[in-house]
Structures are given as C-alpha cells and as structure tokens.
Design an enzyme around this catalytic site. Structure first.
Site, PDB file in Angstrom:
ATOM      1  CB  SER A 183       6.960 -15.764  35.809  1.00  0.00           C
ATOM      2  OG  SER A 183       6.397 -14.536  36.171  1.00  0.00           O
ATOM      3  CG  ASP A 370      14.126 -10.875  34.943  1.00  0.00           C
ATOM      4  OD1 ASP A 370      12.914 -10.572  34.912  1.00  0.00           O
ATOM      5  OD2 ASP A 370      14.540 -12.036  35.028  1.00  0.00           O
ATOM      6  CG  HIS A 402       9.588 -11.871  33.093  1.00  0.00           C
ATOM      7  ND1 HIS A 402       9.988 -12.335  34.338  1.00  0.00           N
ATOM      8  CD2 HIS A 402       8.299 -12.280  32.939  1.00  0.00           C
ATOM      9  CE1 HIS A 402       8.978 -12.987  34.907  1.00  0.00           C
ATOM     10  NE2 HIS A 402       7.954 -12.975  34.078  1.00  0.00           N
TER      11      HIS A 402
END
Length: 422
Positions: A183, A370, A402
């Site tokens: 991320s 995601d 995610h």
C-alpha cells in the site's frame, strides 16, 4: 517469561474503557511480541542466539537509532542466518515495509517462508516500522511548503519517510535491498528507488497506493468497512485458493468493474468516510478523539477485516492495532500531502516509473477483490517498457483483497519467494 494473553475484543463501553486505560508503550511492545512469538525462530533480546545446529535462522526485534536526531529511531525486526554464508554472492536482503497506519507485525504470516529463503540463500530479511508509525519514534510531522506548491509538498512529505529509510540502511550497513512494500509502503518504496537508485535491487509492490492517475474507482473507505470474507470471497470455485495469475487486460477490467459497482452502491457510512478522507482527516485521529470508545471502534474493524485469522490471532492482532493506533499521531498526517481527494496521488507513480533505473525488476501485485485500481499497475509496466525496461511484471492473486499478503497468505508467500529468486 510467558506473555500475558491479550484481552478480549471489547464489545461494551466498560471493557473498552479498561482497554483504553492500559494502552501504552509497554503494552504495545507486548502486543507486537505476541504476534512475533509465533515464529519458532524468534528470540527476545534477553535470550542468547541459537547455534546453527539448533536453528539455521534467528529473528530479533530492536530499535535502530538514527544519527540525524537522538529522538529518531526505527523499530526493526531482523531475520538473519546463524551460520556463515554458504555462497560468496548472496542476494540483497529483503526489507518489508508496511502500509498506512500499520506495523511490521502485520507480516507475521509471511516471515516463516521468507526466513527459509534467507537461510537457503545466506541472505537476511528485515521488517521495519516507518518513522512516525507502528512502534517507531512518533516525532512531529510538518510540511513547510506552500499549499499550492504540489511538487514541494510531495517531496517534503516523502522525505520524512524515505530519508529515514536511507539513514536506517546506512546504519545497518546494507549495500542494497529488495524492497517489499504494501500500500503506502509500496508507494514510498518506489519514491526511495527514484531518489536512491543504486540502493535498490528489486521492488515488489503489494497492492500499491498512489499509482494511477485520477479520477479512478479506488475507494479507501472500504479499508474500514470491508470484512475479510467480503474482500476475498471464493467467487470462482474452479480457481484454487492458492492461485496467482499473470495479469491480463480482461482480469484487470473485471476487477475495475467490481470497483466501479462498489462505488456506485456506496453506503452512507462509506460516503462519510470518503468525505472525511477528502477533507484531510486521519482515521486514526478520529478514533483517538472518541477516547474511551476507541478500543471498541477498533475492535469492530479488526473483528471484521481479519475474520479469516484464527480467533486467537484476531484477538492478538486487535490488541496490536489498538496500541499503535492510539499512540500519538505523527507520520499518519502525511496522507493529505501525498494523496488528493479521491485517494489518487498528487504525483502518480505511473508518471514516475519511467525514471527508475533501467535494469530494476518491478513486480506489481493486486488482489482480485482489491480496492486499489490495478489499471495503474498495468499502465506502469507499459511505461517502464517504453522507457527501455522490460523487467516489469504484474500479478493478480485470487481470493484476496487489499491486505493481499494476509487474505491469501500461501499464494503471496510463494510469489514472494519466486520473485526474490528471479
């Protein structure tokens, strides 16, 4: 010394108050150690190193002091072989870098196979908490650039993190590294590679933030409202749980269509989260403002988002998240300088990857459910190719959201080893 068990996830105000009362640095260290103690090769600092015959690898946690200031340090997990190198040219060590507001212990299911890789290849694996996050120093975060000077704002915000990573690298005496970022940690990994190109061997980017241009269908509020079952449903019974696929245009468009549909059916709570995000509010700032209710709110998130873990793991993860979330705000305030309203980057990585060194291997990884837009990864691989670098790859991990490294651990672990050995 045996660690005390984590408290139950609070479901009522009284238990939330008790949890809030006990939050602190000591409890934070214990919460992290609970998760790391699941590693059979982890040794607390009071324990001596094992012999090579007892264990080929050892993991230890420490604070690495940075030379720029006595108040700056990075919390670090070091996984190193106990035997001398068996090869004259071991690969660069792997360094795991967590996402926004998370911490190094989020990777506790990924450390065992990475440790086996380190032992086999006579290399090392490290994980660290970004400055101002996790259990690293919570120093003040400020940006002095003018609001309308986007380039200067982004540069200053990025520098807070990547310059401290460079200080850490020098202190650890690592000539180069393979960065595995998740991320926002993946975003900073690319920013680091652009500023310090000779220090990065490979980039492995797990559900990277800040890649595509805006507007897109990324929906950061889903991080707070999705559960693990929703993030990673077994939507296609013909696909094995452990499968990873090379990304195709059809798969990317399928994921984007799901994101578009989610956006169109955004709930009121998601719209509120999105509005607050766009106004520059830190979700952790909001939780801290609720005081005694904070642990209960965090419990609702951790119970839902990490429901795929065992009950004990979920409880331990909650205690860890609670302690790092309720710590003093610091690095979390970077978010409005890095991302625009709508959660796309002010300086998207898709427009910057062409400036990476031409022989670097870059791997983009997305979950098939995601909320990060995979079109950015697809376009980035193409931009690298146009710039003369054919070492870009992109994968889709089935049955994952995610937090792809936790949602489908085996698939991601297998992929990490494959890419490290590439």
């Amino acid at each position: 010394m045996e660690l005390p068990p984590a408290r139950d996830i609070p479901a009522a105000f009284s238990s939330s108050l008790r949890s809030w009362w006990h939050v602190g640095e000591k409890e934070s260290a214990i919460a992290e150690q609970r998760l790391l103690s699941r590693l059979p090769f982890f040794r607390p600092h009071t324990h001596p190193d094992p012999s090579p015959s007892d264990s080929p690898i050892v993991a230890r946690s420490s604070r690495v002091q940075l030379d720029s200031s006595p108040t700056r340090y990075l919390n670090t997990l070091s996984i190193t072989p106990t035997a001398p190198p068996s090869t004259p040219n071991p690969p660069a060590p792997a360094v795991l870098l967590h996402g926004y507001g998370a911490g190094l212990a989020f990777f506790f299911h990924n450390f065992p196979p990475l440790a086996q890789w380190a032992a086999r290849r006579s290399s090392s694996v490290y994980a660290l908490d970004w400055l101002g996050m996790g259990r690293s120093a919570r120093v003040p975060f400020t940006v002095k650039a003018k609001r309308d000077d986007v380039s200067a704002r982004v540069h200053e915000a990025e520098s807070f993190f990547i310059d401290s990573l460079e200080e850490w690298r020098v202190k650890m005496n690592l000539p180069s590294m393979t960065l595995i970022g998740h991320s926002l940690g993946a975003y900073f990994s690319v920013a680091y590679a652009l500023r310090y190109p000779d220090r990065v061997s490979k980039l492995i980017l797990l559900s990277p933030a800040g890649v595509p241009r805006g507007p897109n269908y990324e929906e950061p509020s889903r991080e707070l409202t999705d559960d693990q079952a929703h993030s990673a449903p077994v939507s296609n019974p013909t696909r094995e749980q452990s499968t990873v696929e090379r990304a195709t245009r059809g798969r990317v468009q399928s994921i984007r269509a799901e994101q578009k549909d989610n956006k169109a059916h955004e709930s009121r709570s998601r719209k509120l989260f999105t509005y607050l995000w766009e106004e520059g509010w830190s979700p952790f700032q909001l939780v801290r403002s609720t005081l005694f209710f904070g642990p209960m709110l965090i419990g609702k998130y951790s119970s839902r988002r990490f429901s795929g873990l065992s009950p004990e793991e979920t409880r331990d993860m909650h205690d860890y998240i609670m302690n790092i979330t309720l710590a003093r705000g610091s690095g979390e305030y970077c978010i409005s300088h890095i991302l625009e309203p709508g959660a796309h980057a002010r300086m998207p990585l898709v427009d910057r990857v062409k400036d990476l060194k031409k022989d670097i291997h870059v791997t983009f990884v997305y979950g098939d459910h995601d909320w990060m837009d995979p079109v950015g990864g697809e376009q980035s691989v193409e931009e690298m190719r146009k710039a003369g670098n054919g070492n870009g790859r992109m994968y889709i991990v089935n049955n994952a959201g995610h937090h792809v490294y936790l949602d489908n651990t085996k698939a991601v672990n297998d992929l990490l080893i494959k890419e490290l050995d590439r």
